[in-house]
Design a protein around this motif. Structure first.
Motif, PDB file in Angstrom:
ATOM      1  N   ASN A 174       0.662  -1.032  -0.261  1.00  8.29           N
ATOM      2  CA  ASN A 174      -0.153   0.117   0.135  1.00  8.29           C
ATOM      3  C   ASN A 174       0.618   1.508  -0.001  1.00  8.29           C
ATOM      4  O   ASN A 174       0.413   1.971   0.981  1.00  8.29           O
ATOM      5  N   VAL A 175       2.189   1.117  -0.827  1.00 10.51           N
ATOM      6  CA  VAL A 175       2.956   2.204  -0.714  1.00 10.51           C
ATOM      7  C   VAL A 175       2.668   2.933  -2.205  1.00 10.51           C
ATOM      8  O   VAL A 175       2.703   2.054  -2.735  1.00 10.51           O
ATOM      9  N   GLU A 176       2.398   4.959  -2.750  1.00 13.03           N
ATOM     10  CA  GLU A 176       2.083   4.746  -3.358  1.00 13.03           C
ATOM     11  C   GLU A 176       3.916   4.899  -4.086  1.00 13.03           C
ATOM     12  O   GLU A 176       4.640   5.441  -3.773  1.00 13.03           O
ATOM     13  N   LEU A 177       4.446   4.977  -5.442  1.00 13.33           N
ATOM     14  CA  LEU A 177       5.205   5.073  -6.174  1.00 13.33           C
ATOM     15  C   LEU A 177       5.260   6.232  -7.036  1.00 13.33           C
ATOM     16  O   LEU A 177       4.410   6.191  -7.919  1.00 13.33           O
ATOM     17  N   ASP A 178       6.427   7.085  -7.204  1.00 12.97           N
ATOM     18  CA  ASP A 178       6.679   7.767  -7.258  1.00 12.97           C
ATOM     19  C   ASP A 178       7.040   7.684  -9.050  1.00 12.97           C
ATOM     20  O   ASP A 178       8.559   7.678  -9.155  1.00 12.97           O
TER      21      ASP A 178
END
Ligand code: ATP
Ligand code: MG
Ligand code: MG
Ligand code: MG
Length: 476
Positions: free
Chosen positions: A417-421
């Protein structure tokens, strides 16, 4: 009923209806350089439909090995997340080349499902194209399916490739309405009937697509508009997912619970010392051993571009899941023998190539093993600093120095649940590219074509597409 019996009954049924049994073709299409992988049973017959190839039969049936991990169809991101999608799967199909049409196709599909496989009729639904009264009437009046379980579905206002229940081979050429059969796995599973907003759930599962090639779609040179001209001899192209049918026949809900997958999952658990067979990573590994082994059987080798890069990405995703389970040594190649035990009889080319497959996989494991370990440490360190977003610089370092394909990093981010830039990743990539261009030393890869200052994405990875991954810096 196990997978072998399901294949056998399908082919025998259509043989009894005058079809010639044709062997599965390779995952690498022999007749179409624009197509990355064979993604359905009709691929080997494409030229027959286009009229440029002739066969000595007008009805055919096959069990085709398929791969949907790139190009127009990409289910890689679904693996591990839905009960019904694989990268590699087997498609049961039957074809009419200008011979029978909608009536026989649907009546036989129904007969096979309800009489031969014995599926309960009341759990089956059908969809037809919104204006296809002919197919609707066959379902309702001939077969007797109640109206409540026949759904009319329209297209996406002519958007090529994206439409539902209207199939087209390409922007121009053969096309036509299709009719799909769904199975209701019951209220314990989330999802809605076909055509509803909840269709994407796993309750009502699409099992069989019957495509009716009825028109030739061309562009009118005067008006620039598309025209649909009836084909002189309409054709039928059908495809049913073997694993989805097996799940129904074995009274389980998920494809991963069928005989064939359970054996592979057990083997993956054995090689990773995991006791919980429901662990999601085991499913992914079981899926990926099939895809990668058959790709190697069909002559693909891991590399940095095109098909080879898709293969490499699938292998590395599997290895990362192994790593997640605590396995830091080569293990993946050891599943080849279990795959041979499951699928060798149906695909004799698999045992023939098994030792080569093992070798290629082992080599790739040895190669990636160390950088995977280091890369994971870097990733963990970055996430320890920021637990909600992975910065593009780190994603790029992982890609460039540690051999983490972007989709692999994205898979980890999604899990946690981590956003990827992705924009930051693209910027870092762009910077690398300009440096390389200035040095006059770079080579395009990863599904990208470069000509002059125009860069065109020709690849297969929606994520890469989004982030405009444009070049892979090769030699310093
Ligand atoms: P879905 O909507 O579930 O993604 P689809 O509409 O993309 O399926 P078709 O292109 O119509 O699938 O292919 C015909 C049949 O092949 C499907 O009805 C299904 O049974 C099977 N199938 C398609 N994709 C997969 C997959 N990734 N894994 C397993 N079976 C599949
Ligand atoms: Mg699909
Ligand atoms: Mg569908
Ligand atoms: Mg479909």
């Amino acid at each position: 009923m196990n997978s072998a019996e399901i294949r056998d009954k399908f082919l025998k049924f259509f043989e009894s209806k005058g079809h010639t049994v044709v062997r599965s073709s390779s995952l690498v299409p022999g007749n179409d350089p624009t197509l990355l992988f064979t993604n359905s049973g009709m691929v080997q017959f494409k030229d027959v439909f286009l009229g440029t190839d002739k066969r000595n039969y007008v009805r055919a049936t096959s069990v085709q090995r398929c791969l949907r991990a790139g190009g127009k169809h990409n289910d890689l991101e679904n693996v591990g997340y839905t009960a019904r999608h694989h990268t590699f799967f087997e498609m049961l199909g039957n074809w009419s080349f200008g011979d029978y049409f909608k009536h026989d196709s649907l009546v036989w599909a129904w007969e096979l499902l309800t009489k031969v496989y014995g599926l309960p009729a009341e759990k089956l639904w059908a969809t037809v194209y919104e204006t296809d009264d002919e197919a609707y009437d066959i379902w309702h009046k001939v077969i007797g399916l109640p109206k409540e379980r026949i759904v009319r579905i329209g297209d996406n206002k002519g958007a090529p490739y994206a439409s539902d229940n209207f199939w087209q081979m390409a922007d121009t050429g053969p096309c036509g309405p299709c009719s799909e059969i769904f199975y209701d796995h019951g209220p314990d599973v989330w999802g809605g009937p076909p055509g509803s907003p909840e269709q994407d759930g796993d309750r009502y599962i699409e099992i069989w697509n019957n495509v009716f090639m009825q028109f030739d779609r061309q562009i009118d040179p005067k008006t620039g508009e598309y025209t649909l001209t009836p084909l002189p001899a309409p054709c039928v192209d059908t495809g049913m997912g073997l694993e989805r049918l097996a799940a129904i026949l074995q009274h389980v809900h998920s494809n991963y619970e069928i005989d064939l997958f359970q054996s592979l999952i057990k083997a993956a658990a054995r090689e990773t010392n995991v006791s919980d067979l429901a662990n999601n990573s085991l499913k992914v590994i079981a899926d990926h051993i099939r895809a990668t082994s058959f790709l190697i059987v069909d002559g693909v080798i891991p590399g940095n571009e095109g098909r080879g890069y898709v293969l490499r990405r699938i292998i590395r995703r599997a290895l990362r899941h192994g790593h997640k389970l605590g396995q830091t040594k080569p293990f993946f190649y050891k599943l080849v023998k279990d795959l041979v035990a499951e699928m060798g009889a149906a695909y004799p080319e698999l045992p023939e190539a098994a030792s080569r497959v093992e070798q290629v996989l082992k080599q790739e494991e040895e190669r990636f093993g160390e950088t995977l370990e280091h890369g994971m440490k870097i990733l963990e360190a970055a996430l320890a600093k920021n637990a909600t977003k992975l910065d593009g610089e780190t994603a790029f370092t992982l890609y460039d120095t540690f051999g983490f394909p972007l989709d692999l990093t994205a898979d980890i981010c999604r899990e946690r649940n981590v956003e990827l830039d992705e924009t930051g990743f693209a910027t870092a990539m762009e910077r690398q590219k300009s440096t390389a261009r200035a040095a006059g030393k770079f080579k395009m890869a990863a599904g990208i074509e470069y000509s002059g200052d125009k860069t065109k994405f020709v690849g297969y990875d929606s994520l890469a597409q989004q982030s405009k991954v444009v070049a892979l810096y090769v030699d310093g």
